[in-house]
Design a protein around this motif. Structure first.
Motif, mmCIF file in Angstrom:
data_model
loop_
_atom_site.group_PDB
_atom_site.id
_atom_site.type_symbol
_atom_site.label_atom_id
_atom_site.label_comp_id
_atom_site.label_asym_id
_atom_site.label_seq_id
_atom_site.Cartn_x
_atom_site.Cartn_y
_atom_site.Cartn_z
ATOM 1 N N ASP A 1 82.614 50.714 29.674
ATOM 2 C CA ASP A 1 82.450 51.493 30.899
ATOM 3 C C ASP A 1 82.301 50.540 32.088
ATOM 4 N N GLU A 2 83.311 50.477 32.937
ATOM 5 C CA GLU A 2 83.302 49.550 34.063
ATOM 6 C C GLU A 2 82.118 49.787 35.000
ATOM 7 N N CYS A 3 81.734 51.040 35.166
ATOM 8 C CA CYS A 3 80.576 51.343 36.024
ATOM 9 C C CYS A 3 79.296 50.730 35.459
ATOM 10 N N LEU A 4 79.141 50.777 34.132
ATOM 11 C CA LEU A 4 77.956 50.174 33.510
ATOM 12 C C LEU A 4 77.977 48.657 33.659
ATOM 13 N N TYR B 1 75.064 46.720 35.415
ATOM 14 C CA TYR B 1 74.348 45.673 34.677
ATOM 15 C C TYR B 1 74.321 44.376 35.490
ATOM 16 N N GLU B 2 75.448 43.996 36.044
ATOM 17 C CA GLU B 2 75.506 42.777 36.849
ATOM 18 C C GLU B 2 74.533 42.865 38.027
ATOM 19 N N GLU B 3 74.509 44.009 38.682
ATOM 20 C CA GLU B 3 73.595 44.214 39.809
ATOM 21 C C GLU B 3 72.138 44.127 39.351
ATOM 22 N N ASN B 4 71.812 44.811 38.250
ATOM 23 C CA ASN B 4 70.441 44.770 37.725
ATOM 24 C C ASN B 4 70.051 43.373 37.265
#
Length: 135
Positions: A87-90, A94-97
């Motif tokens: 899932d590209e959104c995840l 994840y990268e942001e988090n």
């Protein structure tokens, strides 16, 4: 949140549900290659597969294999991270988090090196990504 709870939640997300076959204090090795007294070296079976290995009348049982230590093992976290790639959104979340969590852990000057985060930082970011983090 304790490391144990973090590990449990990540394991559940990854579908961790493995069992070992135990006979007289020893565990079956993978692919029927003998026995070991270490559950970490035991063969991994689904519950159904493990039950199929049980021989009636023998001192045998099935034992849940403990989930990985995602909080302290980068290899385990790498496997967990792979579950997000569907899932590209995840992946973006994840990268942001991970960047935010790393910034919180090391301060501003190290923020450019978020990809070098330790396993615990990655585990926290992972749970925030899948909306399972509780303060």
């Amino acid at each position: 949140m304790t490391d144990r709870r973090i590990n449990q939640l990540i394991a559940e997300h990854c579908g961790w549900n493995w069992y070992a076959v135990e006979k007289g204090g020893w565990y079956y090795r993978p692919d029927g290659h003998g026995y070991t007294n270490r559950i970490s070296e035991a063969g991994k079976y689904s519950k159904e597969e493990a039950n199929a290995e049980i021989v009636k009348g023998e001192p045998m049982s099935i034992v849940p294999i403990p989930f990985p230590d995602y909080c302290n093992d980068l290899n385990a976290m790498c496997k967990a991270e792979l579950t997000l790639w569907r899932d590209e959104c995840l992946v973006e979340k994840y990268e942001e988090n991970l960047k935010k969590e790393f910034l919180y852990q090391v301060g501003y000057q190290g923020a450019a090196y978020w990809f070098m985060a330790n396993a615990n930082t990655k585990a926290v970011a992972f749970l925030k990504t899948i909306d399972k983090w509780k303060e």
